[in-house]
Every structure is written in C-alpha cells, then in structure tokens.
Scaffold this motif. Structure first.
Motif, PDB file in Angstrom:
ATOM      1  N   HIS A  37      48.837  38.156  37.117  1.00  0.00           N
ATOM      2  CA  HIS A  37      47.530  38.226  36.470  1.00  0.00           C
ATOM      3  C   HIS A  37      47.229  37.001  35.624  1.00  0.00           C
ATOM      4  O   HIS A  37      46.123  36.842  35.126  1.00  0.00           O
ATOM      5  CB  HIS A  37      47.446  39.468  35.588  1.00  0.00           C
ATOM      6  CG  HIS A  37      47.492  40.732  36.380  1.00  0.00           C
ATOM      7  ND1 HIS A  37      46.436  41.157  37.145  1.00  0.00           N
ATOM      8  CD2 HIS A  37      48.472  41.637  36.548  1.00  0.00           C
ATOM      9  CE1 HIS A  37      46.761  42.291  37.737  1.00  0.00           C
ATOM     10  NE2 HIS A  37      47.994  42.604  37.404  1.00  0.00           N
ATOM     11  N   ALA A  38      48.225  36.143  35.410  1.00  0.00           N
ATOM     12  CA  ALA A  38      47.993  35.001  34.534  1.00  0.00           C
ATOM     13  C   ALA A  38      47.045  34.014  35.198  1.00  0.00           C
ATOM     14  O   ALA A  38      47.093  33.803  36.400  1.00  0.00           O
ATOM     15  CB  ALA A  38      49.324  34.317  34.221  1.00  0.00           C
ATOM     16  N   LEU A  39      46.180  33.414  34.387  1.00  0.00           N
ATOM     17  CA  LEU A  39      45.219  32.444  34.919  1.00  0.00           C
ATOM     18  C   LEU A  39      45.863  31.070  34.993  1.00  0.00           C
ATOM     19  O   LEU A  39      45.466  30.147  34.282  1.00  0.00           O
ATOM     20  CB  LEU A  39      43.985  32.413  34.027  1.00  0.00           C
ATOM     21  CG  LEU A  39      43.031  33.564  34.283  1.00  0.00           C
ATOM     22  CD1 LEU A  39      41.917  33.559  33.258  1.00  0.00           C
ATOM     23  CD2 LEU A  39      42.442  33.425  35.670  1.00  0.00           C
ATOM     24  N   THR A  42      36.432  32.384  33.981  1.00  0.00           N
ATOM     25  CA  THR A  42      37.718  32.973  33.617  1.00  0.00           C
ATOM     26  C   THR A  42      37.791  33.443  32.175  1.00  0.00           C
ATOM     27  O   THR A  42      38.630  34.272  31.847  1.00  0.00           O
ATOM     28  CB  THR A  42      38.852  31.942  33.802  1.00  0.00           C
ATOM     29  OG1 THR A  42      38.567  30.815  32.960  1.00  0.00           O
ATOM     30  CG2 THR A  42      38.956  31.493  35.240  1.00  0.00           C
TER      31      THR A  42
END
Lengths: 405, 405
Positions: B9-11, B35
């Motif tokens: 899930h990390a951008l 984002t």
C-alpha cells in the motif's frame, strides 16, 4: 451527494482502514511509517474512521515517552450482516458480525416455489426475530447477503430463468428488503458461488489460490475460485456443470429438457429415483444419506456410482482449470466417504497426471454453514472495500442538503 | 544487496511510475494531487525514476505562472525485450520495446527436438542479429521472454515432462541466457499461455474480463484469462485440454498413451493423417491449410469436422468457465472459416443457453505474432511492476559494496 471518486492508488481513509483490518498497521505511527503519509494526514483520516465506528481505539500500547500510543483495531462488532442461504426445499438464516462470525442462526424448511413475495416476507420476519435473539437492532444492519438456488444477475440482484424457482424469473430481490431494512445494501448471488466463497474464505484462502467447490444435492453445481477471487464468468453462469452430459450414463430426462445431464443421473433426487426402482423407499438427498448411514447396500452402491459420474464431469474441469483442491459440499456430502471415493476414483484416473499431482479432494469443512458464511463474506467484501469506506465517509461528512422547494 | 520490501500500500516510486505509465498523472503536481503525498516527496521519487531512465521529461505543459511545468512520460524506448516463441517445428523471434511494440522480428523453421543446447544457442545468435538490426545493444535488454510448446514450471523457468520436446525435461531455460545477457530476467511459460496473454493484452483487455484462447496446430491447448489475469492453475497446467477424450470420435492412439484424445483426432497432424487415408498428400497443419485454401473438398470437410471435435471439448469449458469470448489461433486458424464454423456449430448447440447468450467466437487478431507479443507482455508485467521498480531503485542507489577478503 454523489460519492467522491478517487484514484485506486490514493492513500484514502479507506486504504488506511484496510491496513488496520488486515493487521499491517495498528497505530497512527505505524500507518505513517507504512504509507509514507505525514503524521497529521494519518491522524485526520483515522479520526474520520473512528467517527464511522469501524475502527476502535484501545489505550496502552508500549510508550516511547510522552503520551502513550493508542492501538487501533477493526471493530467487527460495530455492525451486523443478515444472511439468507435459500435452497429449493430448505434454508439457513443467520446474523453475523463484520468478521463473518455467525452470532445466531436458524435452519428451516422452505418451499422456494412459494414465490418471492411469500418467501422473502417470511425471511424478513425471521431476520427480525434473529436480530432480537442476538440483542441487535435493525439500524445496526450493514448489509444483507442472499444465496439463491439458480442463476442470478449480479448487479441487479435479479433471478434469471431459474429452473427450480417458479415465480422468481426477473425478480429483483433487493427491493423486497427496502421497507424493513432501508439503506442496507442487498447482495444476491447463486447459492453455489456463495458456498464456494464461504468455504474458501474460512478454510483455504491462506494456503490455496485455485479451488473448486462442488455442491451435490437436489442439483449439482460448482463454484470457482481463481487466483483468490470468485470467478463468476461473463454472464455469471460459470460453474454451471449440472447439465454437462455424462457418456454412458443412460438417457434420463433432465428438467432442462436434455437427456443424460449429470444432474439427471447423479443428484440426490436421481439417486432416490434409482433406489425406488430397486424397491427402496427414498424421496430426496436426505433420505439417500439416511440410507447410506444405515448401511443400506443399494444406497451405498448408488452413491458411490453417483460420485463416479460427478467425477467424470470434474475430470474435464480438473484438466481445464488445474485447481489445488476440490471441496465437496451439499446434502449428499453427508454421505461423503462414498461420494468422495467415487469422485476420486474417476478424477485420478481420467485427469492428466500433471493436473492431479497435488490435487486434494476434500469434504466441506463448514458443511451446512458454508452458505451463510459466504453470504456474510459477499457483503463484507463490498461494504468494507476502500471505495465503499471512502463513500461512507464522504456521505457522513457532507453538510446536510438544503431543502429546495 | 537484498531488495527492500515495502507494504503493497505504500506510495513508493514504483507506484508513482504506474500512475504515469497508466495515464493517471502526467506531472509532479498531478502526482501530488492524485496521491495526497507532499510535493517534495513526489519530486524526490520522480527524480529517482528519471535517473533510472524509465520516465522522461518533456517541457512545455501549460504554465500557471512561474517555471513552466514539465510533462512526465513513460519512455517505452528506454529499453528492449527479447522474445522467443518456440514451437515444435517453427518459431518466431522478436525484439520489442517496453510497450510491447515489436521493433524487428524473424519467423524461422526450428526443430525443438534438437535439444536445449543447440536450440537456445541458435536463438541467442539470432537475438544478437535482431538487436543489431534494431540498432540496439545487449546492455539495453531489460528482459527475455520465452514460450515453450510444453508444460513449464514457472518459478524456475523449467520444462516439465514435455511430451514433444525430447531432451528438455527438467531443463531450466534461464541459465542458458546468463552468459550472453547477464542480469536480464528470463521468463518462461507455456506457448499457449503466452499467446493468450498477447492476444488479451493487445485486443481485449479494455472490454473483456474472461477469455479463452484456443490454439489448434500440431497440438491443441487453451490459455485462460480470468478476471483480466492469466489463470495458470495450481501446477501451471490449466488449459491442458488436448487430452480430453471426445465421445464417438474413434480411438486414434494419442502420443500421451490414451486413445481418442481431442489432440489425436482434431489437431493439424490428425487431419493430415486422415487426408492421407483418403488419398490426399498432407503432412502437417500447413499442408492442411494449403489444401483448404485451394478448395480441396476432403480437406474442407475434415477441418470443419476437426472444428466440431474441438467444439465438443470447448462446450464443457464454456459451461464451466462462461467466457465472454473464445479466440481461435494456431496454424489451423489460417483455415479459420471452416474451423470456427465447426466450433461454433457444436458450442452453441451443446453449451447452455445462458452461457452462450453473449459468447463470441473470434479468430486471433494477432495471428502469428500473438506469441512474441505475449512474451514481451509476460516480461513487462514483471519488470515494470511497482515492486520490481522499487527494487531496481534500491539497487541503483545503494552504495557500492566493499570488497571483503
């Protein structure tokens, strides 16, 4: 107000919720670390989720100096799901929490041919009683899941030409619940899909990606899990194996109008009819299972043979789909030793060596509860998705609309 | 250095790359907006991606005052993929860009039974020539995709008991490329899966979720797309329909040791053998296609009949899987009018009405190029995934390791 649509990549509150629900983060600090979002942004979004009641705070994580950090938890008790697994002649109703844990349940006789008005009114009365039994109220209902014994058009929750459900063709089920449970989304699917999803979710999702769930009861059908997701097919009819012809199995007339379909020669009803032919009294799957359990040799032989016929159909499906496991459920699975033995016998002989190298053929672990648990999971997958959570937040935070004449 | 593992899930920079590649954002400002990341964080990650050469900047977006914003673009020309679609008797090699656009290609005769050493050395020589023809060099190769005419163990890129590939059993293909193209990942899959992926990606992914690709050539096999992703099955053997028995189709001996398999009665070779039986000279699929094109009535009749036999097998797959479309490819599809007519005839008669309501049976649009395009897509899906991009960045930015000892 129209729900806000955001990029699937945006780190919305809904995504943060998934991280907590999935056990990937359990505090604001962990959420910030995992996502790379600023701490203030995380806090703002967590506060929204707390407001919605889906997350709960528990004090007392290990302190690193200063204010002790609070732990964040998904609160599965913050709402309930109503579940109705409807068969041709009986059903199971239940109330579950938001973790698909069954709180109360009711197995009952049902005549689906009574028509949608009668059946769904009766279901709602029972839902009211079950809610009371669970100590819950109608405003805590977050969704309703329904399994029907026939093809379903998913988006409308509509029964489509269901052969054993007279009076239901074209009926959209959700509208029937609107008066008593307004605002609760109603999700309807084929009973076999629902059972497959329940079985997969409860027992297999952590170890297996590809699974077939075969229901052998009044009808014969198959639910398909591909890559961890239910495969419904382009028209929602995937797994409809009941009307595949079995070679050399006679030409019994099927209710679909064709002859020799596996459903016409290997379902509970078909076995019961064959028992009558040899002078044994039996009317349906349960009579057959009772006879097998009592050791009636004709019943044992015919159930084993029914397993072989189902195996003939599955052998092709195994070559084609290469599942890791075939789970056998439905009424007839209560006579599972014989049924599964027959299935195995043919599948291991007729499918390719490569496709059966690691294939497991197992009995349903949830048994009669696969359907209601599947109903709950069907609803949870929808209402707890990031997009659904974000929509709920947008609605909760929108200013009340002005009355405009 | 071990690759860094981050939450899905990390951008990360890899996720930002996907947003640009997918057309969801085309500037730093749009990335920040989409984002929710801070502008400075976005800039840092974009700079890393520019350093890797996967994104390119083009000046001159519309200015909002101050420095005119630069547009970000995925640079599909920044690297190339080597593609080898290997069949039993012929092959196609190609160089593609990072958008699966074929730059140069080479169809050629091939005897797969020559064994892996000979075949793969030859393939690498041709790769060298094709690179030169495209004006590219070996250091621009980002990956190699290989399709083999037999079962493949995906993780090791290893051929597993391939019936028509003597000498290849257990051979791991990637090692053979390591000396000449070091560092380039080598992805190997079954040729039918590769063709299905190519066809789906190029022609169907925007409109259809569930597709079957049927190859009818020397062998008969099926590639399966479920919910937009290739379904390979638990052991990678999904779609292995060549050895399903067709009722009432005679008992021709199949190379697998069974009798009456669809491959033994409906493949190009089987049709050629039947033509010889009736006094017409034919050795393989291409001879059969030539005869059909020349209007030879026996060949037309036998191809139509082969279509019907393939249809018998597909009818069960259609009931089971409910695809939106069946794409027919492989050598024999060059005689597609007759072959597809035969398939349609049986599928529409034998599958359920619901499963064929919207079913399309179409000829391959990519034809002989489905395989090489699929090889390119197989590699691109892996090397351009967020995780792979993040790993590449971590490696590029790591300080050089000290020589120890």
């Amino acid at each position: 107000m129209a729900p806000s649509r955001t990029s699937p990549h945006a780190l919305t509150a809904g995504v943060l919720f998934q991280l907590v629900r999935g056990g990937e983060a359990a505090s604001r600090a962990e959420l910030a670390r995992t996502t790379g979002l600023a701490r203030s942004t995380v806090s703002q979004r967590v506060d929204s989720l707390l407001g919605l009641g889906l997350l709960a705070e528990r004090g007392g994580g290990p302190s690193t100096g200063g204010r002790p950090p609070t732990r964040l938890e998904f609160d599965a008790g913050s709402g309930v799901i109503l579940c109705a697994d409807l068969g041709a002649t009986h059903c199971r109703l239940a109330v579950s929490d938001l973790g698909a844990e069954i709180l109360v349940e009711l197995p009952a006789e049902l005549d689906i041919a009574g028509g949608p008005e009668t059946v769904l009114a009766w279901v709602q009365d029972r839902f009211g009683e079950l809610l009371a039994e669970a100590g819950r109220t109608a405003d805590q209902v977050r969704g309703i899941g329904v399994g029907l014994p026939g093809p379903v058009e998913l988006t409308a929750g509509r029964a489509v030409s269901p052969p054993i459900m007279p009076g239901w063709d074209g009926v959209a089920v959700p509208a029937h619940f609107a008066a008593r449970f307004p605002g609760a989304p109603v999700l309807v699917d084929n009973d076999v899909n629902v059972m497959a999803l329940g079985e997969y979710w409860a027992s297999w999702r952590h170890t297996v990606d590809d699974l077939l769930f075969v229901k052998v009861a009044t009808g014969i059908g198959c639910g398909i899990v591909s890559g961890g997701a239910l495969h419904r097919g382009a028209d929602g009819t995937a797994g409809d194996i009941g009307h595949v012809q079995v070679p050399d199995a006679g030409d019994a007339l099927c209710h679909c109008g064709n002859r020799g379909c596996v459903e016409a020669v290997a379902s509970g009803g078909a076995v019961a009819r064959r028992l009558v032919d040899v002078g044994v009294d039996a009317h349906n799957s349960r009579d057959v299972v009772g006879l097998v359990r009592a050791g009636n040799p004709q019943a044992v032989e015919l159930v084993r043979q029914a397993g072989r016929l189902v195996g003939e159909v599955l052998a092709g499906a195994v070559n084609f789909f290469n599942p890791a496991v075939i789970v056998v459920g439905g009424d007839m699975a209560h006579a599972h030793e014989q049924l599964i033995a027959g299935i195995r016998e043919v599948v291991y002989r007729r499918s390719t060596a490569l496709a059966t190298r690691h294939l497991e053929v197992a009995r349903s672990r949830l048994d009669d509860r696969a359907g209601v648990i599947g109903c709950a999971v069907t609803v949870l997958e929808q209402i707890l998705s990031p997009a659904a959570i974000d929509d709920a937040l947008a609605e909760a935070e929108a200013p009340p609309e002005e009355a405009t004449a």
